[in-house]
Structure formats: C-alpha cells, structure tokens
Design a protein around this motif. Structure first.
Motif, PDB file in Angstrom:
ATOM      1  N   UNK A 225      77.015  83.832  35.203  1.00 39.66           N
ATOM      2  CA  UNK A 225      78.104  83.698  35.533  1.00 39.66           C
ATOM      3  C   UNK A 225      77.522  82.652  37.205  1.00 39.66           C
ATOM      4  N   UNK A 226      75.673  82.714  37.820  1.00 39.78           N
ATOM      5  CA  UNK A 226      75.519  81.337  37.878  1.00 39.78           C
ATOM      6  C   UNK A 226      74.954  79.658  36.909  1.00 39.78           C
ATOM      7  N   UNK A 230      77.413  75.987  37.394  1.00 40.24           N
ATOM      8  CA  UNK A 230      75.853  74.891  37.585  1.00 40.24           C
ATOM      9  C   UNK A 230      77.002  74.562  36.413  1.00 40.24           C
ATOM     10  N   UNK A 231      76.206  74.512  35.223  1.00 39.54           N
ATOM     11  CA  UNK A 231      77.093  74.102  34.169  1.00 39.54           C
ATOM     12  C   UNK A 231      78.521  73.513  33.977  1.00 39.54           C
ATOM     13  N   UNK A 238      71.089  69.937  25.624  1.00 36.16           N
ATOM     14  CA  UNK A 238      71.118  70.291  24.297  1.00 36.16           C
ATOM     15  C   UNK A 238      69.746  71.468  23.984  1.00 36.16           C
ATOM     16  N   UNK A 239      68.885  71.440  24.409  1.00 29.65           N
ATOM     17  CA  UNK A 239      67.749  72.141  24.655  1.00 29.65           C
ATOM     18  C   UNK A 239      68.002  73.406  25.267  1.00 29.65           C
ATOM     19  N   UNK A 240      68.985  73.310  26.298  1.00 28.24           N
ATOM     20  CA  UNK A 240      68.596  73.961  27.351  1.00 28.24           C
ATOM     21  C   UNK A 240      70.339  75.564  26.252  1.00 28.24           C
ATOM     22  N   UNK A 241      71.348  75.122  25.682  1.00 26.55           N
ATOM     23  CA  UNK A 241      71.149  75.337  24.670  1.00 26.55           C
ATOM     24  C   UNK A 241      71.160  75.907  23.576  1.00 26.55           C
ATOM     25  N   UNK A 242      70.149  75.417  23.376  1.00 28.29           N
ATOM     26  CA  UNK A 242      69.386  75.867  22.528  1.00 28.29           C
ATOM     27  C   UNK A 242      68.241  77.230  22.492  1.00 28.29           C
TER      28      UNK A 242
END
Length: 262
Positions: A225-226, A230-231, A238-242
């Motif tokens: 949720x948090x 923030x997104x 891309x790194x966070x998505x990976x």
C-alpha cells in the motif's frame, strides 16, 4: 539460520537477501547444462519424489527431495520440466525453497518460528500513516480486515500506532501467535511462511494467506500500500520494478507451496 533462509539458492551459490542481487550473483555462476530429458513424480516412502530420467532428485545436502503431496511434488517437477538447455535456478523458486526447508529448516524449526515471531512483534500492519487522508484510508481498508481476523481467530489484541516508532505488543498476543505457529511447524510450511513474512514484513499477512483467509494477490497488494502510494506520486524506475518482480516471484512460489501442501 537467517542466512540460510535468505539463501534460497542453497548449495555453493552466492547469496544475498535481496532477490535481484541473488539473481545477479547467480549470473556470475556458469549455468549448468540440462542433463535430463524426462521429468516425472513418483511415490516415495514419505510422500512423493521427483525423478529425472528415472532417478530421484536430491537436495544440495544429498537428501532425497520428497514432498508430502503429489501436488507439491508437481510444482517442483514443473520447474525442472520448464528448464531449457541450461539450468537456471533463479527460475525455480519452489525448488530452492524446498531445498532450504529440507536441508536447513528441518534441523531447527524453532529458530525459524522465533524469527517469524520477531516479525509479528513489529508487524507492518501495526504502523499507520497519520496523513494524507487517502493513504490512511487505504491502509485501513487493506489492513484492518486482517487485524480483525486475527482478533477473531486467536483472540489477540494489538496496539496500532502512527509513524515508525516501535510499539510494544501485548505478550499474550505474541504468545498466541507462537502457539498458532507451533501447530504449523512442518519444515516446508514453516519455510514458506518465513519467506512470505520476510518479503512483506508482515507475519499477519503470511498467516492470513496460509489459513486461506486472504488470497495471495490480495496479500501482496496489502503489503505494498505504501509503496504503491509513493509510485503513484513519485514514479518508479526499472531497478525498483525488477526488485519487486523478483520478490513477488518468491512470495507467490511460497504461497503456491503452502496451498499444495493442503
């Protein structure tokens, strides 16, 4: 024990608590060539084994890889069957989890149980935002039903707080969760619960999934949720998505294994 549980690759492969870094470490190790053609499950003395060209699979610790249900064994066999010319262990999250459970968790289930309880004593669901109002509402919508379920199921009470300052939870509540976990101390189930707990930061969400109270996808959404807030406001990269995709792969593999255990 925590190091072993984080090391889902087991064996001699490099390890890191972050799933993406674990995957990157795996890339440093040359992939082994696939050495088998036929994959099948077969009855074993204590359940079901996975056979490669007629030979039973063993863990990195040389223990027979045996699962209590055929459905659980099929999860592992499907991962072996899905390999190409090279063996990519990063694409075999259930197999890695089973190896960890058999080679590590089975030798000290109490240590794993206590680690889950440590998460429960400072669970993600206890700590709420005080603003903005929409985020507060989202947290309540996603988390309050799980808190209410735990209260109804175990008769426990939790203190909720705004912010991140640690709030001591009632000892009786944590003890009740501990008793609940001791009824689920089979190594495979406990290892899967630990993975879901450590990835989400919530033992309560993991237990809700294990009990069938919450669908895995709903638990995953509740745990983020948090992050999703923030997104929405700051974007993603891309790194966070990976990293998130890798964590979700391991979370869903753990939930699949729990369901397959029955």
């Amino acid at each position: 024990m925590r190091d072993l549980l984080n090391d889902l690759e087991a064996g001699n492969h490099l390890s890191d608590p972050d799933p993406v870094k674990r995957a990157q470490n795996q890339m440093k190790v040359p992939l082994a060539k696939r050495f088998y053609e036929k994959v099948e499950t077969a009855k074993a003395p204590e359940g079901f084994a996975v056979h490669l060209d007629g030979k039973p699979v063993r863990t990195p610790g040389k223990v027979l890889l045996s699962l209590p249900t055929e459905r659980a064994a099929k999860l592992v066999s499907d991962e072996f069957a899905g390999q190409g010319e090279k063996m990519d262990l990063t694409s075999m999250p259930v197999t890695r989890l089973v190896n960890t459970a058999i080679d590590g968790v089975a030798s000290d289930t109490q240590a794993v149980l206590e680690d889950i309880l440590r998460f429960a004593s400072s669970d993600l669901l206890y700590y709420r935002a005080d603003a903005p109002e929409r985020l507060v509402a989202r947290q309540a919508e996603a988390w309050d039903p799980v808190i209410d379920w735990m209260r109804g199921r175990l008769g426990v009470h939790f203190f909720l707080a705004e912010g991140v300052m640690h709030v001591e939870q009632p000892r009786e509540s944590i003890a009740a969760i501990g008793f609940h976990l001791r009824q689920r101390d089979e190594p495979l189930r406990l290892a899967a619960l630990h993975v879901m707990t450590s990835i989400t930061g919530s033992a309560l969400l993991a237990l809700a999934v294990e009990s069938g109270e919450l669908e895995p996808e709903a638990a995953w959404t509740a745990a983020h949720v948090d992050e999703d807030w923030n997104i929405e406001h700051w974007g993603d990269d891309s790194e966070a998505v990976a990293r998130r995709n890798a964590r979700k792969r391991d979370f869903m593999a753990a939930s699949d294994l729990i369901r397959a255990l029955g």
